[in-house]
Scaffold this motif. Structure first.
Motif, PDB file in Angstrom:
ATOM      1  N   ASN A 162      -5.359  21.427  10.877  1.00  0.00           N
ATOM      2  CA  ASN A 162      -4.281  20.736  11.257  1.00  0.00           C
ATOM      3  C   ASN A 162      -3.027  21.420  10.192  1.00  0.00           C
ATOM      4  O   ASN A 162      -3.327  21.139   8.894  1.00  0.00           O
ATOM      5  CB  ASN A 162      -3.919  19.350  11.076  1.00  0.00           C
ATOM      6  N   TYR A 163      -1.734  21.883  10.842  1.00  0.00           N
ATOM      7  CA  TYR A 163      -0.865  22.450   9.891  1.00  0.00           C
ATOM      8  C   TYR A 163      -0.372  21.592   8.870  1.00  0.00           C
ATOM      9  O   TYR A 163       0.183  22.112   7.854  1.00  0.00           O
ATOM     10  CB  TYR A 163       0.270  23.058  10.860  1.00  0.00           C
ATOM     11  N   ARG A 164      -0.397  20.274   8.739  1.00  0.00           N
ATOM     12  CA  ARG A 164       0.038  19.369   7.941  1.00  0.00           C
ATOM     13  C   ARG A 164      -1.009  19.198   6.845  1.00  0.00           C
ATOM     14  O   ARG A 164      -0.671  18.646   5.883  1.00  0.00           O
ATOM     15  CB  ARG A 164       0.873  18.280   8.341  1.00  0.00           C
ATOM     16  N   SER A 165      -2.360  19.268   6.976  1.00  0.00           N
ATOM     17  CA  SER A 165      -3.308  18.862   6.315  1.00  0.00           C
ATOM     18  C   SER A 165      -3.174  19.581   4.919  1.00  0.00           C
ATOM     19  O   SER A 165      -3.249  20.531   4.713  1.00  0.00           O
ATOM     20  CB  SER A 165      -4.724  19.222   7.106  1.00  0.00           C
ATOM     21  N   LYS A 166      -3.609  18.485   3.978  1.00  0.00           N
ATOM     22  CA  LYS A 166      -3.445  19.000   2.517  1.00  0.00           C
ATOM     23  C   LYS A 166      -4.906  18.783   1.905  1.00  0.00           C
ATOM     24  O   LYS A 166      -5.378  19.503   1.075  1.00  0.00           O
ATOM     25  CB  LYS A 166      -2.745  18.182   1.728  1.00  0.00           C
ATOM     26  N   MET A 167      -5.740  17.828   2.618  1.00  0.00           N
ATOM     27  CA  MET A 167      -7.050  17.783   2.102  1.00  0.00           C
ATOM     28  C   MET A 167      -8.031  17.306   3.125  1.00  0.00           C
ATOM     29  O   MET A 167      -7.633  16.710   3.962  1.00  0.00           O
ATOM     30  CB  MET A 167      -7.077  17.016   0.673  1.00  0.00           C
ATOM     31  N   SER A 168      -9.299  17.299   2.890  1.00  0.00           N
ATOM     32  CA  SER A 168     -10.157  16.890   3.915  1.00  0.00           C
ATOM     33  C   SER A 168     -10.195  15.027   3.666  1.00  0.00           C
ATOM     34  O   SER A 168      -9.913  14.568   2.785  1.00  0.00           O
ATOM     35  CB  SER A 168     -11.598  17.457   3.671  1.00  0.00           C
ATOM     36  N   LEU A 169     -10.747  14.496   4.856  1.00  0.00           N
ATOM     37  CA  LEU A 169     -11.034  13.043   4.795  1.00  0.00           C
ATOM     38  C   LEU A 169     -11.939  12.737   3.442  1.00  0.00           C
ATOM     39  O   LEU A 169     -11.777  11.802   2.758  1.00  0.00           O
ATOM     40  CB  LEU A 169     -11.512  12.640   6.017  1.00  0.00           C
ATOM     41  N   ASP A 170     -13.026  13.696   3.460  1.00  0.00           N
ATOM     42  CA  ASP A 170     -14.071  13.252   2.159  1.00  0.00           C
ATOM     43  C   ASP A 170     -13.469  13.455   0.828  1.00  0.00           C
ATOM     44  O   ASP A 170     -13.633  12.582   0.054  1.00  0.00           O
ATOM     45  CB  ASP A 170     -15.209  14.532   2.376  1.00  0.00           C
ATOM     46  N   ALA A 171     -12.339  14.605   0.693  1.00  0.00           N
ATOM     47  CA  ALA A 171     -11.765  14.659  -0.735  1.00  0.00           C
ATOM     48  C   ALA A 171     -10.922  13.591  -0.606  1.00  0.00           C
ATOM     49  O   ALA A 171     -10.850  12.789  -2.043  1.00  0.00           O
ATOM     50  CB  ALA A 171     -11.068  15.949  -0.767  1.00  0.00           C
TER      51      ALA A 171
END
Ligand SMILES: NC(=O)CC[C@H](N)C(=O)O
Length: 449
Positions: A162-171
């Motif tokens: 996603n263009y707004r994603s900054k980190m994974s759900l895991d992180a």
């Protein structure tokens, strides 16, 4: 020769490119196929990627480097008070947590759900089977942190896009100290919860604890009778004036409300979701947010146009101070309550709350607005409800949940009070109930003229 991206343009392109970026050690098989199946994952531990050979798209099945077994290791457990043990794959934080297990049927918005303070004391199992694919951004949080104890997902997406994603759900779960359980059959779990009702569970990544020990832990805990409002509430009053962004101006209503504003609203923070504040601000309100235990006398001294009672976690009958404050304000100022706020006001009217079997958590619950018959689709998150049979004369049940006939909204005209059991701020969820904010502003306007 055409590039791989060009060749794979269309439906299968995204898959082909994403999988080619995945780590892999060596090619195991090579089979000519069409672009349609390029990039599909074959089974755990293997990836099928696309490649060009002699001008034709071929797939190569590659073995992911870390894979030693075709199935992910189950190294975490959910143990329920009914004695059942659910094995899962751990992600996010490690440790042991106790909480009530609820299922949420929303197809989108896991980030908003995770940051809704109303989930304090609970674990959320998502029935949507694929979670984590859009990662985590900095804009969609509903509060400053995650209050829930754990999330349970069927399939944790291995691709974040996603263009707004900054980190994974895991992180994010690691950062927020939320235990994550994946590869657990959340639909089977949901069927159990629908049969038995909500169950207390323990999640753990600790292999040294026996199943029996965890079952006993689960059996010894309950959310009933726990005041969690004061735990998640702010500790000092603060001001809020920022509305939602342009894409929320879908009905033109906010303009009308703004014409006569600003209206000063004091909002009791029982675990308030940020989009409630934003939506109130968009409808022309300037808000002073106060802690859950803030005395009603201090609120009245501010002489606001209206008082708002927010959503919040836990048992509504376990916060008598909130009910007492509401009683002291009722009739003196227009009031509006959402979810926990609805339940607190219901008690202040003289009614009682009770616990539902497995509650309502999702984005597609039908509600009938009784005065006109209009049906709206609503976002919901609650386990308790107001018992209409206990309400005094003068309180009108204005909204009814069409799934189970429970009370979903009230108006007490004489006391200038309106309440909604669900979530007009729609974050996540449908916007049908947005009109509630306008109705509250109308109540405040009527007081001015
Ligand atoms: N979202 C909420 O405010 C939830 C209210 C309450 N904790 C319940 O479960 O019913």
């Amino acid at each position: 020769m055409q590039s791989l991206q060009t060749k794979l343009q269309g439906r299968s392109a995204a898959y082909g490119v994403a999988d080619l970026h995945a780590p892999c050690s060596r090619q195991v098989v090579s089979t000519p196929v069409t672009g349609r199946s390029a990039g599909r994952r074959t089974c755990h531990g293997f990836r099928r990627a696309a490649a060009l050979s002699g001008g034709r798209v071929r797939t190569v099945v590659v073995r992911a480097e870390a894979a030693t077994s075709p199935f992910p290791k189950k190294n975490a457990r959910l143990v329920l008070e009914d004695g059942s043990v659910w094995h899962a794959t751990a992600f996010g934080a490690s440790g042991t947590e106790i909480g009530e297990v609820v299922f949420n049927t929303s197809l989108t918005g896991y980030q908003e759900i995770m940051t809704d303070p109303s989930y304090k004391g609970q674990f959320v199992a998502f029935t949507c089977p694929h979670i984590g694919n859009v990662g985590i951004n900095y804009e969609d949080v509903e509060s400053s942190k995650c209050h829930l104890g754990a999330i349970i997902v069927r399939d944790l997406s291995c691709v974040v896009s996603n263009y707004r994603s900054k980190m994974s759900l895991d992180a994010y779960c690691k950062k927020e100290n939320v235990i994550g359980l994946a590869n657990l059959d959340t639909r089977a779990l949901t069927k159990v919860l629908r049969e038995t009702g909500c169950l207390v569970g323990v999640v753990t990544t600790d292999a040294s604890k026996s199943d029996e020990e965890l079952v006993n832990m689960a059996k010894s805990w309950t959310i009933v009778g726990k005041d969690l409002l004061s735990v998640v509430s702010c500790t000092e009053p603060y001001e809020w004036g920022k509305g939602t962004t342009e894409e929320w101006e879908f009905n033109g209503r906010t303009k009308l409300s703004k014409q006569h504003g600003p209206y000063h609203v004091v909002a009791y923070d029982f675990g308030i979701k940020t989009n409630i504040l934003r939506r109130l601000a968009s409808f022309g309100c300037r808000i002073t947010v106060v802690p859950a235990t803030y005395p009603a006398s201090e609120v009245l001294k501010m002489n606001p146009d209206g008082v708002f009672f927010s959503n919040g976690p836990g048992d509504p009958s376990a916060a008598p101070y909130a009910v007492d404050n509401a009683k002291a304000i009722l009739g003196k100022k227009p009031v509006f309550g959402i979810c926990m706020g609805h339940q607190v006001l219901g008690q202040a009217f003289g009614g009682k709350t009770f616990k539902l079997k497995f509650g309502h958590h999702g984005g597609n619950h039908p509600i009938r607005y009784m005065p006109t018959g209009r049906v709206e689709i609503s976002a919901q998150n609650h386990n308790f409800a107001v018992d209409p049979a206990t309400l005094p004369a003068g309180v009108e049940v204005t909204h009814v949940n069409l799934n189970d006939g429970t009370c979903a909204g009230m108006v007490y005209k004489e006391k200038k009070a309106m309440t909604i059991q669900y979530h007009p701020e729609a974050s996540p969820g449908p916007h049908d109930a947005d009109i509630c904010f306008e109705q509250f502003v109308e109540m405040m306007r009527a007081e001015r003229v």
